[in-house]
Design a protein around this motif. Structure first.
Motif, short mmCIF file in Angstrom:
data_model
loop_
_atom_site.label_atom_id
_atom_site.label_comp_id
_atom_site.label_asym_id
_atom_site.label_seq_id
_atom_site.Cartn_x
_atom_site.Cartn_y
_atom_site.Cartn_z
N UNK A 14 0.84 -1.29 -0.08
CA UNK A 14 0.18 0.12 0.46
C UNK A 14 0.71 1.18 -0.51
N UNK A 15 1.53 1.05 0.88
CA UNK A 15 2.42 2.27 1.29
C UNK A 15 3.72 2.81 0.24
N UNK A 16 4.32 3.63 0.04
CA UNK A 16 5.69 3.59 -0.33
C UNK A 16 6.07 4.17 0.68
N UNK A 17 6.37 6.09 0.60
CA UNK A 17 6.59 7.00 1.36
C UNK A 17 5.58 7.51 2.48
N UNK A 18 5.60 6.45 3.60
CA UNK A 18 4.35 6.78 5.13
C UNK A 18 4.29 8.11 5.38
N UNK A 19 5.44 8.24 5.40
CA UNK A 19 6.64 9.61 6.27
C UNK A 19 5.51 11.30 5.80
N UNK A 20 5.63 10.55 4.74
CA UNK A 20 4.28 11.93 4.17
C UNK A 20 2.77 11.84 4.92
N UNK A 223 -4.33 18.75 -1.08
CA UNK A 223 -3.47 18.70 0.37
C UNK A 223 -3.50 17.43 0.37
N UNK A 224 -4.57 16.93 0.13
CA UNK A 224 -4.37 15.31 0.22
C UNK A 224 -3.51 14.72 -1.31
N UNK A 225 -3.72 15.48 -2.71
CA UNK A 225 -3.24 15.45 -3.73
C UNK A 225 -2.05 15.26 -3.25
N UNK A 230 2.89 9.20 -0.69
CA UNK A 230 2.83 8.48 -0.46
C UNK A 230 2.25 6.46 -0.28
N UNK A 231 1.12 6.70 -0.99
CA UNK A 231 0.93 5.53 -1.82
C UNK A 231 1.15 4.89 -3.05
N UNK A 232 1.33 3.96 -2.71
CA UNK A 232 1.74 3.25 -4.83
C UNK A 232 0.73 3.71 -5.28
#
Length: 399
Positions: A14-20, A223-225, A230-232
């Motif tokens: 699911x996540x590639x870069x969850x820190x975002x 903002x969410x876009x 953060x997601x694949x």
DNA sequence: CCTCCACAGGAATGTTGGGCAT
DNA sequence: ATGCCCAACATTCCTGTGGAGG
């Protein structure tokens, strides 16, 4: 060790870069949506720091999740880098006054975050020394290490007095500091906070004032876009972001909540083994974001503080029709809770103060009534959160 | 206008536990 | 190790408060 051990998942689907999606994540420039003007004004206010001069003190107003702390940190961070290029040493200290609500705790936090024991040889203990001593050490640290320092006081209205503001704003004039300059960035979500400030503090702290308006659904969506990396690729269903934006916009345009929802939706997908974040996860995620915020609030509170809350919760659950209860009724039940927990109950006077603290943190709401003829006057307390939610959070906060 | 009640909350004082200098 | 200082928490004592009914 074989490289075909399939007990563990090797790559997050699911996540590639969850820190975002972390709350404290500072986005790069261009990722802060709809705050260009505010950032510009803020930068302008602290600009003198770059020449080693006193920055203007600033007060920022706005509801939770309108990007106040984000922008303050972001501007401070860039200021430090620019000042460095000019050969000026600066730093900023961030204090969450909801966590460090007393003068002592706040000074302690500022001092220890700006200190470097190796460079100054000064030790800042967690507790045990007087407020005056903390101040003295803080001044020394500032003078030896920095030219200019910015202090960000978040949720400044939760602070229990003006003393620290007084000290910070007057430190230079009072001769406590010889070379270092201090700039204060106060952040409040209550507009009327200014009214109850000391006149002298008000004039020095409120040199500049900004109000951050809530985000609308469109901005929340942007903002969410901006953080959807953060997601694949392709994991986010197209309907997720608009749906989460609509939910968060309905709740006062809180961007922090919007991002929380997005993260939880991803985690729900993760734990259910789904390979796509679907729209229906968003609704569950919202529920979970709610309890999480609340869990954070009561995590730091003392056992008795929780027992009091427990008593009010039980009352609210048992009698759905009237949801506000008198102090004495709560106290009776509180004594019962204490017996169950095998703990000595505190005095009624103390419980009144504990209830007041909960009211201050917006966990409960108090209103005072008079019964009229020979019926006395009293205060009633009402839970602001869903009692069932409070109940479940209290139940698993045992530690 | 005064009284009466049931509680609110200010002030003084006591207790606990950690850091500090000696 | 020992006594001292201090913040945070808690208790005790006491005065203050609001409005229906006398």
């Amino acid at each position: 060790m074989t490289d075909t051990d399939d007990l563990f998942i090797r790559e997050d689907p699911i996540f590639v870069n969850k820190e975002l999606l972390e709350i404290n994540h500072l986005p790069d420039e261009g990722r802060i949506v709809g705050r260009d003007e505010e950032i510009g004004q803020l930068a302008n206010a602290v600009n003198p720091a770059i020449f080693g001069q006193s920055p203007s003190n600033v007060l920022i107003y706005g509801k939770t999740g309108t990007g106040k702390s984000l922008c303050a940190k972001y501007v401070s961070g860039r200021l430090i880098r620019t000042a460095e290029e000019e050969g000026v040493t600066t730093a900023y200290a961030y204090v969450d006054c909801a966590q460090d609500s007393t003068e002592t705790q706040a000074v302690q936090t500022i001092a220890s975050s700006l200190n470097d024991a190796a460079a100054t040889g000064i030790n800042i203990p967690d507790k045990g020394i007087s407020t005056a001593t903390y101040y003295k050490r803080l001044w020394t640290i500032l003078d030896t290490r920095y030219d200019v320092v910015l202090v960000i006081l978040d949720e400044i209205d939760k602070l229990d007095g003006d003393d620290i503001l007084m000290q910070l704003s007057r430190a230079g004039e009072a001769g406590k500091l010889t070379s270092c300059k201090i700039g204060v960035i106060g952040i409040s979500n209550k507009i009327k906070y200014k009214d109850r400030m000391d006149e002298r503090v008000k004039s020095s702290l409120c040199e500049r004032e900004f109000v951050f308006p809530p985000y609308d659904a469109q901005q929340l969506g942007d903002i969410m876009q901006a953080r959807s990396d953060a997601f694949h690729e392709g994991v986010l269903d197209d309907s997720v972001v608009p749906r989460a934006a609509a939910l968060a916009a309905r709740e006062h345009g809180d961007a922090r909540k919007a991002i929380d929802i997005l993260r939880y939706a991803g985690e729900i997908a993760q734990s259910t083994g789904a390979d796509v974040v679907r729209e229906e996860f968003v609704v569950q995620a919202r529920q979970r974001a709610e309890t999480d915020r609340f869990r954070e609030l009561i995590r730091g509170s003392t056992p008795h503080s929780r027992y009091v809350l427990q008593a009010l919760t039980v009352l609210s659950l048992n009698e759905h029709d009237d949801e506000a209860f008198r102090t004495t009724r709560i106290y009776e039940l509180y004594e019962q809770v204490c017996r169950q927990e095998g703990s000595e109950s505190l005095s009624l006077r103390r419980v009144r103060d504990l209830l007041k603290e909960h009211a201050f943190l917006d966990v409960i709401e108090q209103s005072r009534y008079s019964g009229g003829s020979a019926e006395g006057s009293y205060t009633e307390h009402r839970l602001l959160e869903d009692p069932t939610v409070v109940q479940s959070v209290l139940a698993d906060t045992i530690d």
